[in-house]
Design a protein around this motif. Structure first.
Motif, mmCIF file in Angstrom:
data_model
loop_
_atom_site.group_PDB
_atom_site.id
_atom_site.type_symbol
_atom_site.label_atom_id
_atom_site.label_comp_id
_atom_site.label_asym_id
_atom_site.label_seq_id
_atom_site.Cartn_x
_atom_site.Cartn_y
_atom_site.Cartn_z
ATOM 1 N N VAL A 126 0.834 -1.201 0.000
ATOM 2 C CA VAL A 126 0.000 0.000 0.000
ATOM 3 C C VAL A 126 0.874 1.258 0.000
ATOM 4 C CG1 VAL A 126 -1.684 1.338 1.338
ATOM 5 C CG2 VAL A 126 -1.975 -1.127 1.062
ATOM 6 N N ALA A 127 1.942 1.258 0.808
ATOM 7 C CA ALA A 127 2.829 2.421 0.871
ATOM 8 C C ALA A 127 3.460 2.701 -0.486
ATOM 9 C CB ALA A 127 3.908 2.209 1.928
ATOM 10 N N LEU A 128 3.925 1.663 -1.162
ATOM 11 C CA LEU A 128 4.539 1.852 -2.471
ATOM 12 C C LEU A 128 3.517 2.333 -3.495
ATOM 13 C CD1 LEU A 128 6.928 -1.229 -2.531
ATOM 14 C CD2 LEU A 128 7.534 1.173 -2.214
ATOM 15 N N LYS A 129 2.321 1.796 -3.412
ATOM 16 C CA LYS A 129 1.269 2.230 -4.335
ATOM 17 C C LYS A 129 0.924 3.696 -4.099
ATOM 18 C CE LYS A 129 -3.314 1.003 -6.043
ATOM 19 N NZ LYS A 129 -4.452 0.087 -5.917
ATOM 20 N N GLN A 130 0.807 4.093 -2.814
ATOM 21 C CA GLN A 130 0.487 5.476 -2.484
ATOM 22 C C GLN A 130 1.578 6.446 -2.925
ATOM 23 O OE1 GLN A 130 -0.359 5.589 1.721
ATOM 24 N NE2 GLN A 130 -2.487 4.988 1.448
ATOM 25 N N SER A 131 2.821 5.970 -2.980
ATOM 26 C CA SER A 131 3.925 6.845 -3.367
ATOM 27 C C SER A 131 3.880 7.205 -4.842
ATOM 28 C CB SER A 131 5.264 6.182 -3.047
ATOM 29 O OG SER A 131 5.542 5.143 -3.983
ATOM 30 N N GLY A 132 3.093 6.429 -5.616
ATOM 31 C CA GLY A 132 2.998 6.689 -7.045
ATOM 32 C C GLY A 132 4.169 6.136 -7.827
ATOM 33 N N ALA A 133 5.044 5.386 -7.155
ATOM 34 C CA ALA A 133 6.192 4.799 -7.845
ATOM 35 C C ALA A 133 5.729 3.675 -8.762
ATOM 36 C CB ALA A 133 7.189 4.258 -6.823
ATOM 37 N N PRO A 134 6.397 3.474 -9.885
ATOM 38 C CA PRO A 134 6.024 2.366 -10.761
ATOM 39 C C PRO A 134 6.268 1.032 -10.059
ATOM 40 C CG PRO A 134 8.015 3.457 -11.557
ATOM 41 C CD PRO A 134 7.502 4.264 -10.412
ATOM 42 N N PRO A 135 5.518 -0.014 -10.451
ATOM 43 C CA PRO A 135 5.651 -1.320 -9.787
ATOM 44 C C PRO A 135 7.073 -1.880 -9.810
ATOM 45 C CG PRO A 135 3.727 -1.292 -11.215
ATOM 46 C CD PRO A 135 4.469 -0.017 -11.469
ATOM 47 N N ASP A 136 7.866 -1.517 -10.820
ATOM 48 C CA ASP A 136 9.223 -2.058 -10.915
ATOM 49 C C ASP A 136 10.275 -1.107 -10.333
ATOM 50 O OD1 ASP A 136 8.968 -0.101 -12.831
ATOM 51 O OD2 ASP A 136 10.036 -1.224 -14.387
ATOM 52 N N ALA A 137 9.827 -0.087 -9.578
ATOM 53 C CA ALA A 137 10.762 0.870 -8.977
ATOM 54 C C ALA A 137 11.666 0.164 -7.982
ATOM 55 C CB ALA A 137 9.997 1.994 -8.292
ATOM 56 N N SER A 138 12.917 0.566 -7.951
ATOM 57 C CA SER A 138 13.871 0.009 -7.001
ATOM 58 C C SER A 138 13.476 0.454 -5.595
ATOM 59 C CB SER A 138 15.275 0.509 -7.342
ATOM 60 O OG SER A 138 16.200 -0.025 -6.430
ATOM 61 N N SER A 139 13.361 -0.492 -4.680
ATOM 62 C CA SER A 139 12.958 -0.163 -3.315
ATOM 63 C C SER A 139 13.589 -1.129 -2.339
ATOM 64 C CB SER A 139 11.430 -0.188 -3.182
ATOM 65 O OG SER A 139 10.934 -1.454 -3.523
ATOM 66 N N VAL A 140 13.611 -0.736 -1.082
ATOM 67 C CA VAL A 140 14.119 -1.566 0.001
ATOM 68 C C VAL A 140 13.294 -1.250 1.239
ATOM 69 C CG1 VAL A 140 15.868 0.076 0.801
ATOM 70 C CG2 VAL A 140 16.220 -2.375 1.164
ATOM 71 N N MET A 141 13.166 -2.214 2.118
ATOM 72 C CA MET A 141 12.406 -2.026 3.350
ATOM 73 C C MET A 141 13.364 -2.048 4.529
ATOM 74 S SD MET A 141 11.039 -3.678 6.110
ATOM 75 C CE MET A 141 9.612 -3.499 7.112
ATOM 76 N N ALA A 142 13.219 -1.104 5.463
ATOM 77 C CA ALA A 142 14.012 -1.094 6.693
ATOM 78 C C ALA A 142 13.068 -1.350 7.858
ATOM 79 C CB ALA A 142 14.728 0.240 6.868
ATOM 80 N N GLY A 143 13.372 -2.358 8.664
ATOM 81 C CA GLY A 143 12.529 -2.705 9.795
ATOM 82 C C GLY A 143 13.359 -3.154 10.973
ATOM 83 N N ASP A 144 12.689 -3.759 11.967
ATOM 84 C CA ASP A 144 13.409 -4.196 13.167
ATOM 85 C C ASP A 144 13.022 -5.600 13.617
ATOM 86 O OD1 ASP A 144 10.859 -3.747 14.125
ATOM 87 O OD2 ASP A 144 11.508 -2.659 15.909
ATOM 88 N N SER A 145 12.293 -6.349 12.767
ATOM 89 C CA SER A 145 11.851 -7.670 13.208
ATOM 90 C C SER A 145 11.819 -8.670 12.062
ATOM 91 C CB SER A 145 10.451 -7.586 13.833
ATOM 92 O OG SER A 145 9.480 -7.389 12.809
ATOM 93 N N VAL A 146 11.774 -9.940 12.422
ATOM 94 C CA VAL A 146 11.660 -10.987 11.405
ATOM 95 C C VAL A 146 10.329 -10.879 10.679
ATOM 96 C CG1 VAL A 146 13.228 -12.601 12.565
ATOM 97 C CG2 VAL A 146 10.781 -12.692 13.072
ATOM 98 N N TRP A 147 9.314 -10.322 11.343
ATOM 99 C CA TRP A 147 7.993 -10.200 10.728
ATOM 100 C C TRP A 147 8.030 -9.198 9.578
ATOM 101 C CZ3 TRP A 147 6.684 -14.378 12.683
ATOM 102 C CH2 TRP A 147 6.925 -14.676 14.028
ATOM 103 N N GLU A 148 8.771 -8.135 9.754
ATOM 104 C CA GLU A 148 8.896 -7.153 8.680
ATOM 105 C C GLU A 148 9.753 -7.692 7.539
ATOM 106 O OE1 GLU A 148 8.251 -3.353 11.599
ATOM 107 O OE2 GLU A 148 10.225 -4.252 11.396
ATOM 108 N N VAL A 149 10.760 -8.477 7.871
ATOM 109 C CA VAL A 149 11.567 -9.105 6.822
ATOM 110 C C VAL A 149 10.689 -10.062 6.015
ATOM 111 C CG1 VAL A 149 13.546 -10.609 6.342
ATOM 112 C CG2 VAL A 149 13.705 -8.874 8.152
ATOM 113 N N GLU A 150 9.841 -10.804 6.707
ATOM 114 C CA GLU A 150 8.929 -11.728 6.033
ATOM 115 C C GLU A 150 7.952 -10.953 5.144
ATOM 116 O OE1 GLU A 150 7.204 -15.128 4.703
ATOM 117 O OE2 GLU A 150 8.996 -15.019 5.947
ATOM 118 N N ALA A 151 7.439 -9.832 5.631
ATOM 119 C CA ALA A 151 6.531 -9.006 4.825
ATOM 120 C C ALA A 151 7.235 -8.503 3.570
ATOM 121 C CB ALA A 151 6.015 -7.829 5.656
#
Length: 197
Positions: A126-151
C-alpha cells in the motif's frame, strides 16, 4: 473462599537482571550518535519507558536531532522515505512530527489503509502504491523484526534491519535480511558507502 491477593510483578530488571545491560546499551547508543552521558545518570532512568530516556536525559531538542537526522539522511541521499506501518492512525499521525521530519516523508500508511499487518505484505504494498512509484521501482524495506523481513520477502522487496527489535542476527538473516545495523544512525552512515538501491 476469599479471593487471592494479586501480585503484579515487573519483569525487566526485577525478574530478569537486565538493568545494567539496559544502561550500558543506552550509553553506547547515545555515544554512537556523538552524545555522551554518564552511565550512572542513564542507570537512574531505567524503569521508565525506553522511548522516554532520550528526552529525559537531553530534552526534546536532542530527541528531535537524534531521531530526525536519520530520516533526513535517507532523503538527502536521493531516496524517497515512505513510512510503511500498520500502527493506529492516531499514532502514525504524530510520528513524523515527533521525529521532526514531516518534510522528509513522502507518504505513509496506517492500520486504516491495510487489511493485514506484518508478516503480510500489505503495509509495504500500500505504501509503495500510495507513493505513485512504478511497480518495478527500485525499493528496500528497513525494519526491526523478522515479521517485517517476512513481509518484505512476500512483497518482493529486499529488507535491511536495525537490531532494536530484539531478534538475533541468525534469525534475521534466516528470515532473509540482507544487512543488519545497530542503530538508525549506523544505517544512515552506511548509505554513503553502500546506497540502498
Amino acid at each position: 473462599m476469599t479471593a487471592s491477593a494479586i501480585a503484579a510483578l515487573d519483569v525487566d530488571g526485577t525478574l530478569i537482571d537486565s538493568d545494567y545491560h539496559r544502561a550500558l546499551a543506552s550509553y553506547r547508543a547515545l555515544r554512537s550518535l556523538g552524545e555522551m552521558y554518564p552511565v550512572w545518570r542513564l542507570h537512574r532512568l531505567i524503569g521508565m519507558g525506553g522511548y522516554q530516556v532520550v528526552t529525559t536525559v537531553g530534552g526534546e531538542e536532542l530527541e528531535r536531532r537524534v531521531y530526525s537526522r536519520d530520516l533526513v539522511a535517507v532523503n538527502e541521499r536521493g531516496h524517497r522515505p515512505v513510512l510503511a506501518s500498520s500502527a493506529q492512525q492516531r499514532h502514525e499521525e504524530v510520528f513524523p512530527d515527533t521525529l521532526g521530519a514531516r518534510d522528509s516523508v513522502d507518504d505513509r500508511t496506517t492500520s486504516a489503509d491495510v487489511k493485514s499487518s506484518e508478516p503480510a505484505p500489505d503495509p509495504l504494498q500500500v505504501a509503495l502504491k500510495q507513493s505513485g512509484a512504478p511497480p518495478d521501482a527500485s525499493s528496500v524495506m528497513a525494519g526491526d523484526s523478522v515479521w517485517e523481513v517476512e513481509a518484505a520477502k512476500r512483497a518482493g522487496i529486499p529488507a535491511i534491519v536495525v537490531r532494536s527489535g530484539g531478534f538475533g542476527d541468525d534469525e534475521l538473516r534466516k528470515a532473509g535480511a540482507i544487512a543488519l545495523y545497530d542503530t538508525p544512525g549506523d544505517l544512515a552512515k552506511a548509505l554513503d558507502a553502500t546506497p540502498l538501491a
